[in-house]
Design an enzyme around this catalytic site. Structure first.
Site: not given
Length: 322
Positions: A170, A203
Site C-alpha cells: 500500500e 478501502h
C-alpha cells in the site's frame, strides 16, 4: 559528489513557463497525473477480486491468493510512474527508484525517526497496553528475541498480511508511486492531502465483503465505511507527509505496520480504565509531544537535501526545507 547545479529542481519540461517564482505545469499534466493515480488504485483493489471465492477475506486460502495478485500489481506499479514520466515529458534528476523512496542516503534516520515519532503519538495506547499486559518487561524482551515467536508470526497469514504485505504494497502504490506523479502538478502540500483520497476510497471495497457476508446492518456498514475512509485518509496524509519530508519509503512502511498492530486507539476503554488519569494524561502528552517533534524529526537535512520527490517542483515549499 554531485555538482551544485545537478541538485537544482529544474526537472520539468523545457516548455514550462515560470511566473512570479512559481511554475505552470504543462498542459494536461494534472489530468494525466490524476487519471494515472486512479488507474493505479483501481488496479490494486481490482487485483483483490480476480479470484472467485465464497470464503471470507480472513481465510488463509483467500489471503494467499490475494498475496499473489497484489504483489504482482505492486511489482508492476513502478511502470505506471515510468509511463507517466514518458508520456508527460517531465524530466527527473533523481532515478526512478530514488523518486519512489528507494535509496541509501539518510536510510538509518529514515528507519528510526518516523517510527519513534509515531510511537510518541501512540503514547497513550502504549501506556494502556503496558498496564493491561500480564507480562513483565523482561518477559516482553525475551519474547521479542525468541526466533520461535517470529516463526509463529510469519506462519500466520493474517499477521503477515497486516504487518508486512499490506504496509509494504500500500505504501509503495499509494505513496511511493502516486506522490511523484502528483507533486509536479499540485505541489507538495496539496499532494499530501490529495494522495490519501485514493487511499481512503480504495478501502471502500471492504463494504462489498461486509454486505456480501451480511456482517452487520446496512446503516452500521455504511457508518463503518465512512469512519474507515476518514481514518485511512488522515493516516494517508501523515505517511505522505513523512514520505515527502524524508524522501524514503521505509519510514511510511514501518509506521503503517506499527499502526496496523496498534489499531485505532481504544479511547472508550481508556475512559473506564482503573488508572484513567494516568492513561488519559499519556494520551494528551503523546499528542502534544507528537506535534512538538513532528517537524524536527522529519527535518529533510537528516535524509539528504533536497529529498528526491521535492526536486519535482521548481516552486520552493516549506515542507521541503530544513
Amino acid at each position: 559528489m554531485a555538482e551544485e547545479e545537478d541538485l537544482s529542481p529544474n526537472l520539468l519540461t523545457e516548455d514550462m513557463e515560470h511566473s512570479n517564482g512559481g511554475f505552470v505545469p504543462p498542459d494536461g499534466l494534472c489530468w494525466v497525473s490524476v487519471l494515472s493515480c486512479l488507474l493505479l488504485a483501481c488496479s490494486y483493489v481490482g487485483s483483490l477480486y480476480v479470484w472467485r471465492s465464497d470464503l471470507p477475506r480472513d481465510h488463509p486460502t483467500v489471503i494467499k491468493r490475494r498475496f499473489t495478485s497484489v504483489l504482482i500489481v505492486s511489482g508492476l506499479s513502478p511502470l505506471f510512474v515510468w509511463a507517466w514520466r514518458e508520456f508527460t515529458g517531465v524530466r527527473t534528476g533523481p532515478s526512478l527508484l530514488a523518486l519512489m523512496g528507494i535509496h541509501f542516503e539518510g536510510l538509518l534516520p529514515a528507519i528510526i525517526l518516523p517510527l519513534v515519532l509515531t510511537m510518541v503519538l501512540f503514547l497513550g495506547p502504549l501506556m494502556q497496553l503496558a498496564m493491561d499486559c500480564p507480562w513483565s518487561f523482561m518477559d516482553g524482551i525475551r519474547v521479542a528475541f525468541d526466533p520461535w515467536f517470529w516463526m509463529l508470526c510469519f506462519s500466520d497469514m493474517r499477521w503477515l498480511r497486516n504487518q508486512v504485505v499490506a504496509p509494504l504494497t500500500e505504501e509503495l502504490v499509494f505513496r511511493a508511486c502516486m506522490l511523484p506523479m502528483l507533486v509536479p502538478c499540485a505541489g507538495p502540500l496539496t499532494a499530501i492531502f490529495t494522495c490519501p483520497l485514493f487511499f481512503g476510497v480504495a478501502h471502500f471495497h471492504h463494504v462489498i465483503e461486509l454486505l456480501r457476508f451480511r456482517q452487520g446492518t446496512l446503516s452500521g456498514i455504511f457508518l463503518s465505511a465512512v469512519f474507515q475512509f476518514s481514518y485511512t485518509a488522515v493516516f494517508g496524509a501523515y505517511t505522505a507527509f513523512i514520505f515527502i519530508r524524508t524522501g524514503h519509503l521505509i519510514g511510511p512502511v514501518l509506521c503503517h505496520s506499527f499502526c496496523n498492530y496498534m489499531g485505532f486507539p481504544a479511547i472508550s476503554a481508556a475512559m473506564e480504565h482503573p488508572h484513567r488519569l494516568t492513561v488519559l494524561s499519556s494520551y494528551l502528552m503523546g499528542v502534544l509531544l507528537f506535534l512538538f517533534f513532528l517537524f524536527p524529526f522529519t527535518d529533510p537535512s537528516y535524509y539528504g537535501l533536497p529529498t528526491p520527490v521535492c526536486t519535482l517542483t521548481s516552486s520552493p515549499s516549506s515542507l521541503c526545507l530544513s
